[in-house]
Design a protein around this motif. Structure first.
Motif, PDB file in Angstrom:
ATOM      1  N   ASP A   1       0.839  -1.199   0.000  1.00 14.31           N
ATOM      2  CA  ASP A   1       0.000   0.000   0.000  1.00 14.31           C
ATOM      3  C   ASP A   1       0.875   1.251   0.000  1.00 14.31           C
ATOM      4  O   ASP A   1       1.507   1.593   1.005  1.00 14.31           O
ATOM      5  CB  ASP A   1      -0.902   0.002   1.238  1.00 14.31           C
ATOM      6  N   GLY A   2       0.957   1.916  -1.151  1.00 15.23           N
ATOM      7  CA  GLY A   2       1.694   3.181  -1.264  1.00 15.23           C
ATOM      8  C   GLY A   2       3.158   3.052  -0.939  1.00 15.23           C
ATOM      9  O   GLY A   2       3.720   3.921  -0.248  1.00 15.23           O
TER      10      GLY A   2
ATOM     11  N   GLY B   1       3.922 -10.600   4.303  1.00 13.00           N
ATOM     12  CA  GLY B   1       4.227  -9.173   4.388  1.00 13.00           C
ATOM     13  C   GLY B   1       4.443  -8.520   3.033  1.00 13.00           C
ATOM     14  O   GLY B   1       4.546  -7.298   2.952  1.00 13.00           O
ATOM     15  N   GLY B   2       4.559  -9.330   1.980  1.00 14.92           N
ATOM     16  CA  GLY B   2       4.700  -8.762   0.642  1.00 14.92           C
ATOM     17  C   GLY B   2       6.095  -8.838   0.069  1.00 14.92           C
ATOM     18  O   GLY B   2       6.391  -8.208  -0.952  1.00 14.92           O
TER      19      GLY B   2
ATOM     20  N   LEU C   1       9.648  -5.657   6.181  1.00  9.43           N
ATOM     21  CA  LEU C   1       8.377  -5.443   5.482  1.00  9.43           C
ATOM     22  C   LEU C   1       7.301  -6.330   6.097  1.00  9.43           C
ATOM     23  O   LEU C   1       7.455  -7.548   6.196  1.00  9.43           O
ATOM     24  CB  LEU C   1       8.553  -5.772   4.001  1.00  9.43           C
ATOM     25  N   THR C   2       6.226  -5.710   6.521  1.00  8.59           N
ATOM     26  CA  THR C   2       5.104  -6.453   7.089  1.00  8.59           C
ATOM     27  C   THR C   2       3.831  -6.059   6.344  1.00  8.59           C
ATOM     28  O   THR C   2       3.858  -5.258   5.411  1.00  8.59           O
ATOM     29  CB  THR C   2       4.934  -6.155   8.583  1.00  8.59           C
ATOM     30  N   SER C   3       2.701  -6.611   6.770  1.00 12.25           N
ATOM     31  CA  SER C   3       1.423  -6.267   6.146  1.00 12.25           C
ATOM     32  C   SER C   3       1.076  -4.793   6.357  1.00 12.25           C
ATOM     33  O   SER C   3       0.205  -4.251   5.671  1.00 12.25           O
ATOM     34  CB  SER C   3       0.303  -7.151   6.710  1.00 12.25           C
ATOM     35  N   GLU C   4       1.761  -4.138   7.290  1.00 19.49           N
ATOM     36  CA  GLU C   4       1.541  -2.713   7.545  1.00 19.49           C
ATOM     37  C   GLU C   4       2.482  -1.836   6.725  1.00 19.49           C
ATOM     38  O   GLU C   4       2.467  -0.616   6.850  1.00 19.49           O
ATOM     39  CB  GLU C   4       1.750  -2.413   9.040  1.00 19.49           C
ATOM     40  N   GLY C   5       3.322  -2.477   5.893  1.00 23.65           N
ATOM     41  CA  GLY C   5       4.266  -1.712   5.077  1.00 23.65           C
ATOM     42  C   GLY C   5       5.671  -1.806   5.654  1.00 23.65           C
ATOM     43  O   GLY C   5       6.025  -2.748   6.364  1.00 23.65           O
TER      44      GLY C   5
END
Length: 581
Positions: free
Chosen positions: A348-349, A368-369, A538-542
């Motif tokens: 996300d962004g 986490g991406g 890097l996590t799911s929160e960015g």
């Protein structure tokens, strides 16, 4: 759809027209025979004209020889044309599959795609050959028979042909039912193929977990659905075939009874009656061909429709004015990048830069991406928002081939092709010399093992490299990247399948490979990325943390906890090796 199907005849139009000409010749031969019989019965035999009988015998043999030659041509060259068309369709399908995005393969089964490419196109090939041929011959025979029979006796001919609309009506009514039945059969066939492919690919897991009964239940369920679908298809075919067969028998009945009545009242003579009997036999054959054609048409076109469903899938997009990505330095930029997978937001962004020649390491929990981040750079998936730049050029402004040619990837899940070790290493550069292949293997620390094998680099490794260990497969995949020698490297858990001793040996080789190149590393073992220029958590929160190894440890954050949790599980020997590395 029909227009697209006809387009595949274009490369073979000469052969097609030859085939139609030969079919016409064979039809004319069939139409001549009853007329000769009529003349023989009405004239030659009553007048004891032996000369005409001899001419009839010679002519008939000549007709049979011509017809035999025609049948040979249609059977051989007609099938060759059908096979060539099938091959063209298969080539188009394979080429298109290569261009489809990864998301398509995420949602479709391999066995289903194989069934469409092999089973479905086989039926399409039969339609391509027999369809136009049978339809043309049938029309020639029906129209020719009607015209000739009208010259003999119009009322009897009209009486016979008046029944044909009922056969046509019945055929059209059954057409849609046949289409639905054949389509259902193809779907269930694909499902059986998919289950079989999946079960065979995972046979070792099945044995390890003694799950034979579970796999058997799954296969039986799919097989039962297939049998029921096939039974329903055969039921429709039986109704269609028996109904049309009854209609054909009624035609024979009409000509026999009505013809007998007409002969009895001297409305036609005996020779004309024989000619009628023969022409009706010739006439019923094309009707049977039309029956077969309808079955074949529905079978083939359902297969072609499934073929088109793949061909019509949208391929990976490229701009019309895409440029070649050449002489790149390797600077990578993520500008406000967002990506979702199945409605779940993964990135996300995201904003970050990787300078040329630097190593960026990605760590963090699963989901986490990290792998998504890596897959976006070579455009295995397209971003939902934002842009990714290489040396200031958007990856969406360059050709996919040139983009991916400049990126080397070693993934966690290693895939080796069925073949030899050399063939698999050559995937890095198919034009490489044997010397270059050996040099790449040495750098990947696999050369000595290869040379210990009886056939060396020509050793057959089995399907998906089943004859090799996980570490051996991983090192062969790393050798591919050495051979490719790209300016950008992506190492997605590249050493995850290696034991500690092998990992430490190969880590030095990877460091050599990474020198002077921009490198993205996804690492589970944090000991392998201590020398990275920048590490991102890097996590799911960015992005939660970023910095080098020392600064992240000093932060007492997520990275330090991950590092300590791994370090405490190591043996004393491994700890000493890490500390001295």
């Amino acid at each position: 759809m029909l227009k697209k199907f006809i387009s595949y005849y274009k490369p073979y139009k000469k052969l097609f027209f030859f085939d139609m000409t030969v079919a016409l010749t064979a039809s004319v031969c069939d139409l001549v025979y009853p007329m000769m019989t009529r003349t023989l019965v009405n004239d030659s035999i009553p007048n004891k004209n032996i000369r005409m009988l001899i001419v009839f015998a010679i002519s008939l043999m000549a007709i049979y020889l011509i017809k035999a030659a025609c049948n040979y041509f249609m059977q051989y060259y007609g099938h060759v044309m059908g096979v060539k068309m099938q091959g063209d369709m298969r080539n188009d399908m394979f080429l298109h599959l290569q261009k489809l995005p990864n998301s398509y393969f995420d949602n479709n089964k391999t066995g289903d795609l194989m069934s469409r490419m092999i089973n479905d196109l086989m039926d399409v090939s039969e339609l391509a050959h027999h369809g136009p041929e049978d339809l043309f011959i049938s029309l020639v025979m029906i129209i020719g028979s009607f015209i000739i029979l009208c010259t003999i006796n119009i009322p009897l001919t009209v009486l016979i042909f008046a029944f044909i609309p009922f056969i046509v009506y019945f055929s059209m009514k059954q057409k849609n039912r046949m289409h639905d039945a054949f389509m259902e059969t193809r779907v269930e066939t694909s499902e059986v193929n998919s289950n079989l492919e999946n079960s065979l690919a995972g046979i070792r897991v099945t044995k390890a977990f003694t799950a034979h009964s579970h796999e058997l239940i799954k296969f039986k369920e799919g097989n039962e659905k297939f049998k029921k679908a096939r039974a329903r298809a055969y039921k429709v075919m039986a109704q269609y075939g028996s109904g049309v067969g009854f209609g054909i028998n009624v035609l024979d009945y009409i000509v026999l009874i009505a013809g007998g009545v007409f002969t009895y009242f001297d409305l036609i003579n005996l020779g004309d009656f024989f000619a009628y009997l023969l022409y009706i036999k010739l006439f019923t054959e094309p009707i049977k061909k039309l029956v077969s054609f309808m079955e074949q048409y529905q079978n083939g076109m359902t297969g072609f429709r499934r073929f088109l469903s793949i061909i019509s899938e949208e391929a990976e997009k490229e701009k019309e004015n895409s440029i070649e990505l050449k002489n790149i330095e390797g600077k990578i930029e993520f500008n406000n990048v967002s990506f979702s997978y199945e409605d779940k937001l993964v990135l996300d962004g995201l904003n970050l830069k990787v300078e040329k020649g630097k190593m960026l390491a990605l760590v963090g929990p699963s989901g986490g991406g990290k792998s998504t981040f890596c897959n976006l750079i070579p455009r295995f998936y397209d971003v939902a928002e934002g842009d990714i730049l290489i040396d200031g050029t958007s990856i969406y402004d360059v050709t996919l081939e040139s983009l991916r040619r400049n990126i080397g990837i070693v993934q966690q899940d290693v895939f080796l092709f069925t073949g030899t070790i050399k063939e698999n290493i050559l995937y890095g550069n198919h034009n490489a010399t044997d010397k270059e292949v050996i040099e790449a293997a040495k750098k990947a620390n696999i050369h000595d093992f290869i040379m210990s094998l009886p056939n060396g680099y020509d050793t057959y490794i089995g399907e998906r490299g089943v004859k090799l260990s996980g570490g051996q497969k991983q090192r062969i995949s790393i050798a591919r990247v050495f051979l490719k020698n790209p300016p950008i490297l992506i190492l997605d858990e590249a050493t995850s399948a290696l034991d500690n001793a092998t990992e430490y040996m190969i880590q030095k080789a990877l460091e050599e490979l990474c020198h002077g190149r921009t490198t993205i590393v996804v690492a589970h073992r944090l000991s392998t990325i201590k020398n990275a220029d920048e590490i991102i958590v890097l996590t799911s929160e960015g992005i939660q943390e970023r910095g080098n190894h020392e600064s992240l440890l000093a932060n007492n954050g997520i990275y330090k906890k991950l590092y300590q949790s791994q370090f405490k599980n190591l043996s004393i020997e491994d700890k000493e090796e890490i500390l001295t590395a």
